[in-house]
Design a protein around this motif. Structure first.
Motif, short mmCIF file in Angstrom:
data_model
loop_
_atom_site.label_atom_id
_atom_site.label_comp_id
_atom_site.label_asym_id
_atom_site.label_seq_id
_atom_site.Cartn_x
_atom_site.Cartn_y
_atom_site.Cartn_z
N ARG A 142 42.19 77.50 43.26
CA ARG A 142 43.56 77.96 42.99
C ARG A 142 44.58 76.97 43.55
NH1 ARG A 142 43.76 82.48 39.45
NH2 ARG A 142 42.41 84.13 40.23
N LEU A 143 44.27 76.42 44.71
CA LEU A 143 45.22 75.49 45.32
C LEU A 143 45.16 74.11 44.64
CD1 LEU A 143 44.72 76.36 49.11
CD2 LEU A 143 46.75 76.83 47.73
N ALA A 144 43.96 73.71 44.23
CA ALA A 144 43.81 72.34 43.71
C ALA A 144 44.01 72.26 42.20
CB ALA A 144 42.42 71.81 44.06
N GLY A 145 43.58 73.30 41.50
CA GLY A 145 43.72 73.31 40.05
C GLY A 145 42.75 72.37 39.35
N SER A 146 41.72 71.92 40.06
CA SER A 146 40.74 71.02 39.44
C SER A 146 39.37 71.29 40.04
CB SER A 146 41.17 69.58 39.66
OG SER A 146 40.13 68.81 40.22
N ASP A 147 38.37 71.28 39.18
CA ASP A 147 37.03 71.60 39.65
C ASP A 147 36.52 70.55 40.64
OD1 ASP A 147 34.58 73.09 39.69
OD2 ASP A 147 33.71 71.58 38.39
N ASP A 148 36.76 69.29 40.33
CA ASP A 148 36.28 68.21 41.21
C ASP A 148 36.88 68.35 42.61
OD1 ASP A 148 34.75 67.13 39.29
OD2 ASP A 148 36.16 65.57 38.71
N ASP B 124 63.23 70.08 41.72
CA ASP B 124 64.22 69.82 40.68
C ASP B 124 63.56 69.79 39.31
OD1 ASP B 124 66.10 69.67 42.56
OD2 ASP B 124 66.14 67.48 42.70
N GLU B 125 62.38 69.16 39.29
CA GLU B 125 61.65 69.09 38.02
C GLU B 125 61.23 70.49 37.60
OE1 GLU B 125 57.73 66.87 36.29
OE2 GLU B 125 58.69 66.03 38.09
N GLY B 126 60.89 71.29 38.60
CA GLY B 126 60.52 72.67 38.32
C GLY B 126 61.68 73.43 37.72
N LEU B 127 62.87 73.16 38.25
CA LEU B 127 64.04 73.84 37.71
C LEU B 127 64.27 73.43 36.26
CD1 LEU B 127 66.40 73.59 40.79
CD2 LEU B 127 65.57 75.70 39.74
N ALA B 128 63.90 72.19 35.97
CA ALA B 128 64.07 71.73 34.60
C ALA B 128 63.20 72.52 33.63
CB ALA B 128 63.72 70.25 34.51
N VAL B 129 62.13 73.12 34.22
CA VAL B 129 61.26 73.96 33.38
C VAL B 129 62.07 75.09 32.76
CG1 VAL B 129 59.31 75.56 33.47
CG2 VAL B 129 59.23 73.44 34.75
N ALA B 130 63.02 75.58 33.55
CA ALA B 130 63.85 76.67 33.04
C ALA B 130 65.05 76.16 32.25
CB ALA B 130 64.34 77.51 34.22
N GLY B 131 65.10 74.87 32.01
CA GLY B 131 66.28 74.27 31.38
C GLY B 131 66.22 74.25 29.87
N GLY B 132 66.64 73.10 29.33
CA GLY B 132 66.91 73.00 27.90
C GLY B 132 65.72 73.11 26.97
N GLN B 133 64.48 72.86 27.47
CA GLN B 133 63.36 72.82 26.52
C GLN B 133 62.68 74.17 26.37
OE1 GLN B 133 60.91 69.69 28.05
NE2 GLN B 133 62.23 68.10 27.25
N ARG B 134 63.46 75.19 26.50
CA ARG B 134 62.91 76.54 26.50
C ARG B 134 62.06 76.83 25.25
NH1 ARG B 134 67.29 81.12 26.96
NH2 ARG B 134 67.87 79.85 28.71
N GLU B 135 62.53 76.40 24.13
CA GLU B 135 61.85 76.74 22.88
C GLU B 135 60.51 76.02 22.75
OE1 GLU B 135 62.96 79.18 21.11
OE2 GLU B 135 64.64 79.29 22.52
N ILE C 24 54.88 77.58 39.55
CA ILE C 24 54.17 77.69 40.84
C ILE C 24 53.89 76.30 41.41
CG2 ILE C 24 52.06 78.50 41.98
CD1 ILE C 24 51.91 80.74 39.90
N ASP C 25 53.49 75.39 40.52
CA ASP C 25 53.24 74.02 40.99
C ASP C 25 54.48 73.40 41.61
OD1 ASP C 25 50.60 73.99 40.30
OD2 ASP C 25 50.88 73.03 38.35
N SER C 26 55.63 73.82 41.11
CA SER C 26 56.87 73.19 41.59
C SER C 26 57.37 73.80 42.90
CB SER C 26 57.96 73.32 40.53
OG SER C 26 58.41 74.66 40.49
N LEU C 27 56.74 74.87 43.35
CA LEU C 27 57.18 75.49 44.61
C LEU C 27 56.88 74.57 45.79
CD1 LEU C 27 55.86 79.16 44.19
CD2 LEU C 27 58.25 78.43 44.14
N PRO C 28 57.68 74.65 46.83
CA PRO C 28 57.32 73.91 48.05
C PRO C 28 55.94 74.37 48.54
CG PRO C 28 59.55 74.77 48.22
CD PRO C 28 58.96 75.37 46.98
N GLU C 29 55.27 73.48 49.24
CA GLU C 29 53.87 73.72 49.61
C GLU C 29 53.65 75.05 50.34
OE1 GLU C 29 51.25 70.43 51.29
OE2 GLU C 29 51.59 71.73 53.03
N GLY C 30 54.52 75.33 51.30
CA GLY C 30 54.36 76.55 52.09
C GLY C 30 54.50 77.80 51.23
N TYR C 31 55.50 77.81 50.36
CA TYR C 31 55.72 78.97 49.47
C TYR C 31 54.53 79.13 48.53
CZ TYR C 31 60.76 78.70 50.68
OH TYR C 31 61.95 78.68 51.34
N ARG C 32 54.13 78.01 47.96
CA ARG C 32 53.05 78.05 46.97
C ARG C 32 51.75 78.57 47.61
NH1 ARG C 32 49.07 74.89 43.90
NH2 ARG C 32 48.73 73.52 45.68
#
Lengths: 288, 196
Positions: B51-57, B113-124, B137-145
């Motif tokens: 869950r934390l790494a997002g990769s099997d390796d 900031d990049e995470g915020l862009a997720v909610a930005g103009g490319q919604r469609e 979730i990936d864009s959250l600061p490490e402690g929050y995530r």
């Protein structure tokens, strides 16, 4: 928090369950690698029974593994020193011309310590040389106050000597230093030979036997009650690690050769060995 | 996590006693005991690492590393917390350190900031809430995530999280609260759209 927030949180939690959803656990694959790693590290730990200069091996493991060996080495060190001191004292009584010291760095007025020590000399040869006439008055034998005469030792025979005379801590310390210096000289010879072999590209198989011999002496010196010099102890500790590696060296040139050679370079062992011999003592110790 | 049932508590107590025996045997060098401890905990450790790494390796690497360290330091385990909690603390530490190294190597850390862009103009262009959720979730600061993943995704309690991260449980709660608030902001447009 509003009702909308609660609803939103519930939706988020549902969606979050799919976040980085793990596949089935590859138990056996991982266990195989864990077991391999554990086996490899125990083999390495077994080869080097103590820590690297910075301390690779945990103290607890070292204690478990070398508990008996350390205790035995400690007892042996006590015996060794006892024998050395005893022989010094006995030879001092048997022969009135007891060895004394000319060298300022090793001289002590109250004890019988050899004047010159050559590398490779046995303790017997160190302690039975005649001493110079100007040092005769500094014998360890106590003097009767007022009479100026040597007090006869307690006990019937003239060969008996008081235990407190032979257990003079200064004597023990001086003897310890002499043995340590001899040992450093021999270790330096081994390391020089090893480095020469490395450069030549062929390691002599007898190196490990030589290292094993020196390793036991190193451990005796480390565990000796007279070993109260912290710098000396650190140097001996580093030598122990190095010699342990060399003692388990297979003779083939490979990764462990490189490790030992690197350790020799990084720890500057050779320089430390050379500087461990005090300038005023070195020529005498080396029999110059 | 306890349901308060006496039988359940009895079973838990018995399991703890058995686990203590296993630990003692493993400390003494019993490989079977090590394997038993591994079998009992590997699933949860691997899940958390994944869950934390997002990769099997990476998850496999972190899991192996966590167990190797745990076995090496088993003699230091005092039993103040459960073995599982102790092991999870190692897992989290290994995973976060490993991820930091990976991020440094890849030099492509996703900032907030990049995470915020997720909610930005490319919604469609991003119709799937799960995809958005992952990015958010990936864009959250490490402690929050970490707290969010452990609590909301993997079901750890705040006490377990606090022990694993070496913080107070209040800190864990506060971080979860902030993590959710950020996710709400990031995902609000998509959630409302999906709901509608």
């Amino acid at each position: 928090m509003t009702h909308d927030d609660d609803e939103m949180d519930a939706l988020l939690r549902d969606a979050a369950r799919g976040y980085n959803e793990p596949p089935a656990t590859p138990r056996d694959e991982m266990w195989t690698r864990i077991a391999q790693h554990r086996a490899a590290s125990s083999a390495v730990s077994g080869a080097a029974t103590s820590a690297a200069p910075s301390g690779i091996l945990p103290l607890t493991r070292r204690w478990n593994a070398g508990r008996l060996a350390t205790a035995a080495a400690g007892i042996a060190a006590v015996l060794l020193l006892g024998v050395l001191i005893g022989r010094t004292s006995m030879s001092g009584v048997r022969a009135p011309q007891v060895a004394s010291i000319r060298t300022p760095a090793v001289r002590t007025p109250a004890v019988n310590v050899p004047e010159q020590v050559a590398i490779g000399e046995s303790p017997e040869s160190i302690i039975t040389r005649p001493h110079s006439p100007d040092q005769r008055g500094t014998s360890a034998t106590p003097v009767n106050p007022g009479s100026g005469q040597k007090r006869p030792p307690r006990g019937s025979a003239s060969t008996r000597i008081e235990p407190e005379q032979s257990l003079d801590p200064q004597t023990a310390q001086r003897l310890y230093q002499l043995v340590a210096l001899q040992h450093f000289g021999r270790t330096e010879q081994l390391l020089t030979a090893f480095r020469a072999d490395v450069r030549r590209g062929q390691i002599d198989a007898r190196i490990s036997e030589w290292a094993r011999d020196l390793l036991s002496t190193t451990r005796l010196l480390i565990d000796s009650p007279a070993a109260d010099d912290p710098q000396l102890r650190v140097l001996l500790g580093d030598l122990e690690v190095l010699l342990a590696r060399m003692a388990h060296h297979t003779g083939a040139r490979g990764e462990d050769t490189k490790t030992i050679d690197d350790a020799l370079g990084k720890g500057e062992i050779m320089n430390r060995l050379r500087t461990a011999v005090p300038a005023g003592v070195a020529p005498e110790v080396q029999g110059e | 996590m306890s349901d308060g049932c006496p039988e359940h508590e009895l079973l838990q107590r018995r399991a703890r006693v058995e686990e203590r025996e296993l630990i003692a045997n493993a400390v003494a060098g019993d490989a079977t005991a090590e394997r038993a401890l591994y079998d009992a905990h590997v699933d949860r450790v691997y899940r958390l690492a994944f869950r934390l790494a997002g990769s099997d390796d990476l998850a496999q690497d972190f899991t192996q590393d966590a167990f190797i360290r745990a076995f090496q330091r088993l003699g230091e385990f005092r039993g103040d917390s459960s073995f599982g909690t102790w092991l999870h603390a190692i897992t989290v530490s290994v995973s976060l350190n490993g991820l930091r190294k990976v991020k440094r190597l890849r030099t492509r850390e996703v900032g907030l900031d990049e995470g915020l862009a997720v909610a930005g103009g490319q919604r469609e262009a991003e119709p799937d809430l799960k995809v958005r959720m992952r990015q958010a979730i990936d864009s959250l600061p490490e402690g929050y995530r970490t707290v969010f993943v452990m609590h909301d995704v993997e079901g750890f309690t705040h006490e377990e999280i606090a022990t694993a991260l070496g913080v107070q449980s209040g800190t864990s709660k506060a971080q979860l609260f902030r993590a959710r608030a950020k996710l709400r902001v990031l995902l609000a447009p998509f959630v409302t759209r999906d709901v509608s």
